[in-house]
Structures are given as structure tokens and as C-alpha cells.
Enzyme design. Structure first.
Site, PDB file in Angstrom:
ATOM      1  CG  MET A  46     -31.217  75.052 -24.192  1.00 20.67           C
ATOM      2  SD  MET A  46     -30.498  75.091 -22.290  1.00 20.67           S
ATOM      3  CE  MET A  46     -28.861  75.013 -22.904  1.00 20.67           C
ATOM      4  CB  CYS A  72     -39.496  72.554 -37.482  1.00 21.96           C
ATOM      5  SG  CYS A  72     -39.110  71.988 -35.946  1.00 21.96           S
ATOM      6  CB  CYS A 132     -33.602  66.922 -37.046  1.00 26.03           C
ATOM      7  SG  CYS A 132     -35.256  67.183 -37.113  1.00 26.03           S
ATOM      8  CG  MET A 173     -38.727  71.758 -28.422  1.00 26.33           C
ATOM      9  SD  MET A 173     -39.249  72.973 -29.560  1.00 26.33           S
ATOM     10  CE  MET A 173     -40.970  72.296 -29.950  1.00 26.33           C
ATOM     11  CB  VAL A 183     -21.733  75.536 -29.979  1.00 23.10           C
ATOM     12  CG1 VAL A 183     -21.800  75.970 -31.326  1.00 23.10           C
ATOM     13  CG2 VAL A 183     -20.857  76.794 -29.076  1.00 23.10           C
ATOM     14  N   GLY A 200     -31.216  79.721 -30.594  1.00 20.74           N
ATOM     15  CA  GLY A 200     -29.924  80.052 -31.141  1.00 20.74           C
ATOM     16  C   GLY A 200     -29.544  80.621 -32.547  1.00 20.74           C
TER      17      GLY A 200
END
Length: 374
Positions: free
Chosen positions: A23, A117, A213, A48, A27, A141
Site C-alpha cells: 500500500m 524496484c 519516487c 515499504m 487510491v 495496485g
């Protein structure tokens, strides 16, 4: 609450079990958790933790590790009534993702760290954690699908091709797919947001990040300089004949196909067509010089493990947003393969991945190692 149908093909052939939900605080992973729980799986949510600020020289936390995101992920888990944990993978992420990312740019390549990743962190390190917890599956997701056919597990494109993420998942193994669930593969993004609204999730209208990220501002060169604690030497812009056109600001600042930010006065548009790392030169040429038919990929991966013995036809895409094109693939020694497109493709770039498809099925792929002539 409306009874949303869970339409993942893979679920029809799997017995109920327990699942560890990755998670991000967005969304998509929120709805993935809700849909898996709705099917009767025993769920545990987790986030993570991949890096600390000082690893990448950030003043603020990056997108996937922010306090806000972990709070949102925890709030969703609380609403679903499932446990939530934060797991630390900073060392693995630095070694398996950030360091190769920086090295790739230093070689004159343009890497895709999300692929590494996924391979090494989400579907390897996290799956090992899932086993420790007694979980049977990893859930994310991602917009992709998994199907079992004749005892093999296949990766397929998502039904919503505008959101399809199969490209960044090509490097997964069949064994990893066997223990993975992609509940969003049959849904569109508007449907996913609608489900989140029905559940009252705090993430239902949360915007998506389009950046890597650990480079939330999109300044890859700046991140690399902070990470290495060094400046990269200036060098020459040259044309195809070797004539000097001006000075560049360090080779890590450029990628194949780039036009903007060159600062070169010219009577026509010029594009980066080659990076000569050995001589610290950036070669500029015309747009037509970017079109090539042939490339070689390294670290060739075939999802089912049963590589074809002979040349084969398929379609291939050379970057995430590229529309796949017909090509012929030949296996080479040393884990490499040659991909020859029927028509020249624009700006094939070393470090990016070339992913192979048979219709909706992802066959495999590899990292672009070199690009041939027209």
C-alpha cells in the site's frame, strides 16, 4: 454499498488464502486491498519504506515514503479492519535500485528504476516477508492481469490500456506471478475511484505522481550530483562530422531524443542522437537520425522460462508510452537478443527496456544495450 464485481480472471482458479497488500497511500492500492478483502482473503496491509532523505539529498520526503502517505494507507486499513505495518527496505533499495540508476546515467543510459524496484523489492523482498507472515500472495495496485493456462502463469495487459502497466512488470518470473494478485487489471481508473468513494477512503480523490519516487522534482541530474557528491565535467556538443557546436553541462544531463535545454544556436532543430561517454561528447543531429530499426537487449528475460529455439515474430515497445510495433527477435549468446523492427522506431535509448508482446500476453524482454543503424 454497491456490490462491485471482482473480475480478475486469475481469482477463479485460486483457493482463498492470505494476502499481503503493498500500500503506497494512493487510491489504486487502497481499492486493491478492498477488492481482495471482499473476495474473502485474509489481508494484511503494509507500506515499504524505501529510502531516507539523506540517501538522495532531499529536504522533504519523497512521494512513496511520506508521512502523509503512510497515514493514508493506515487510515484505509483501519477502515477495512485489517492490520497495517511499515517495513524498512532502505538498504536493499539503495543497492538494487538507486545505485544501478546512477551508474546507468553515468554510462550514458536512461534507466527505468521502477522495473528493478518491482523485480527486486515488491515481488522478491516483500514476497519473502509475506512468506514469513504465512501469506500466500502479494497484492499490488498495478493495472495488469495474470492468467493461468495449461499450468503456466502469464502476464497480460490491463483491460484499460490507458492505464496498462504490464511494461514495468515484464521482468517478473512465472513463479512470482503464481503468488501475485492484480485485482485492478479488469477495471478502469474511473471505476477504481468510484469504488474508493463508495468505501469512503481518504485516498479516493488523491492525485497521482508522475515522477520517480526518489526524484519527486524530476531533476534526475541534480539527484545524481547530490548522491555522488560531485559535479560532472562539461564537454563538447558535436555534430555527426565531429564539428564542435558548443559546450554541454555534463553528460548525465542528456538523453536520446532530447531537444529542449541544449542552448545551441542553430538554423534548425537539433536533437541528442548519441552520448559518447568515453570522450565526454554529446552528438547532435536531425530528427530523422533518431530512427533506427535494430537494437540489442541484454539481461533477456522470458517469463515462462521456455525460450524459443528459433527466431520469432512478436510486437515490441521500447519505452513505457511507446505503442508496440511488429518485430523479429533472435536470441544471442550471453543472455542477449537482437530485435529488428519492421519499420524504424524513434529514439530507442540504451537503459530503457524493450518489452515483447504476443497480443495481450507479455512474453518478456530486456534492457536496451545498443542501437544499430537504419
Amino acid at each position: 454499498m454497491e456490490d462491485f464485481e471482482f473480475r480478475s480472471v486469475q481469482d477463479k482458479k485460486l483457493e482463498k488464502g492470505s494476502a499481503l497488500i503493498a500500500m503506497s497511500g494512493g487510491v489504486d492500492s487502497s481499492v486493491a486491498a478492498a477488492l481482495i478483502q471482499k473476495k474473502g482473503y485474509n489481508c494484511v496491509g503494509c507500506t515499504m519504506r524505501l529510502y531516507e532523505n539523506d540517501m538522495v539529498g532531499l529536504d522533504l520526503l519523497g512521494t512513496c515514503c511520506s508521512i502523509e502517505d503512510t497515514k493514508d494507507a493506515r487510515a484505509v486499513c483501519d477502515r477495512l479492519g485489517i492490520d497495517y505495518n511499515i517495513y524498512h527496505y532502505e538498504a536493499e533499495f539503495k543497492n538494487k535500485v538507486i545505485e544501478p540508476f546512477v551508474c546507468s546515467y553515468e554510462r550514458g543510459e536512461t534507466p527505468n528504476p521502477c522495473i528493478r524496484c518491482n523485480k527486486y523489492l515488491k515481488f522478491d523482498s516483500l514476497y519473502k516477508r509475506a512468506l514469513e507472515l504465512g501469506c500466500d500472495y502479494i497484492v499490488t495496485g498495478h493495472y495488469a492481469r495474470i492468467e493461468e493456462r495449461d499450468g503456466h502463469f502469464y502476464l497480460l495487459k490491463a483491460k484499460d490500456l490507458n492505464k496498462d502497466q504490464s511494461y514495468v512488470l515484464y521482468d517478473l518470473s512465472e513463479e512470482q506471478l503464481r503468488h501475485t494478485l492484480f485485482p485492478l487489471g479488469e477495471f478502469t481508473k474511473p471505476e477504481v475511484r468510484g469504488i474508493a468513494e463508495e468505501y469512503g477512503f481518504v485516498t479516493s480523490h488523491k492525485s497521482e505522481s508522475q515522477d520517480i519516487c526518489f526524484v519527486p522534482d524530476g531533476d534526475y541530474a541534480g539527484m545524481i550530483k547530490r548522491y555522488r557528491e560531485k559535479e560532472y565535467p562539461k564537454g563538447d556538443f558535436v555534430d555527426k562530422e565531429g564539428n564542435v557546436l558548443g559546450k554541454h553541462d555534463g553528460i548525465i544531463n542528456y538523453t536520446i531524443g532530447q531537444r529542449r535545454g541544449l542552448g545551441i544556436p542553430a538554423d534548425r532543430r537539433l536533437y541528442v542522437t548519441k552520448l559518447d561517454v568515453e570522450n565526454n561528447k554529446v552528438i547532435l543531429a536531425d530528427n530523422e537520425d533518431l530512427f533506427k530499426r535494430e537494437l540489442v537487449i541484454r539481461e533477456f528475460h522470458w517469463i515462462t522460462g521456455d525460450m524459443p529455439a528459433e527466431d520469432f515474430r512478436c510486437s515490441a515497445k521500447i519505452r513505457y508510452k511507446h505503442k508496440e510495433q511488429p518485430a523479429t527477435v533472435s536470441l544471442l549468446d550471453g543472455g542477449k537478443a537482437r530485435v529488428v523492427f519492421d519499420e524504424p522506431q524513434r529514439a530507442a535509448t540504451a537503459g530503457q527496456s524493450c518489452v515483447l508482446y504476443d497480443g495481450d500476453i507479455v512474453l518478456g524482454g530486456g534492457i536496451i544495450d545498443s542501437v544499430g543503424d537504419n
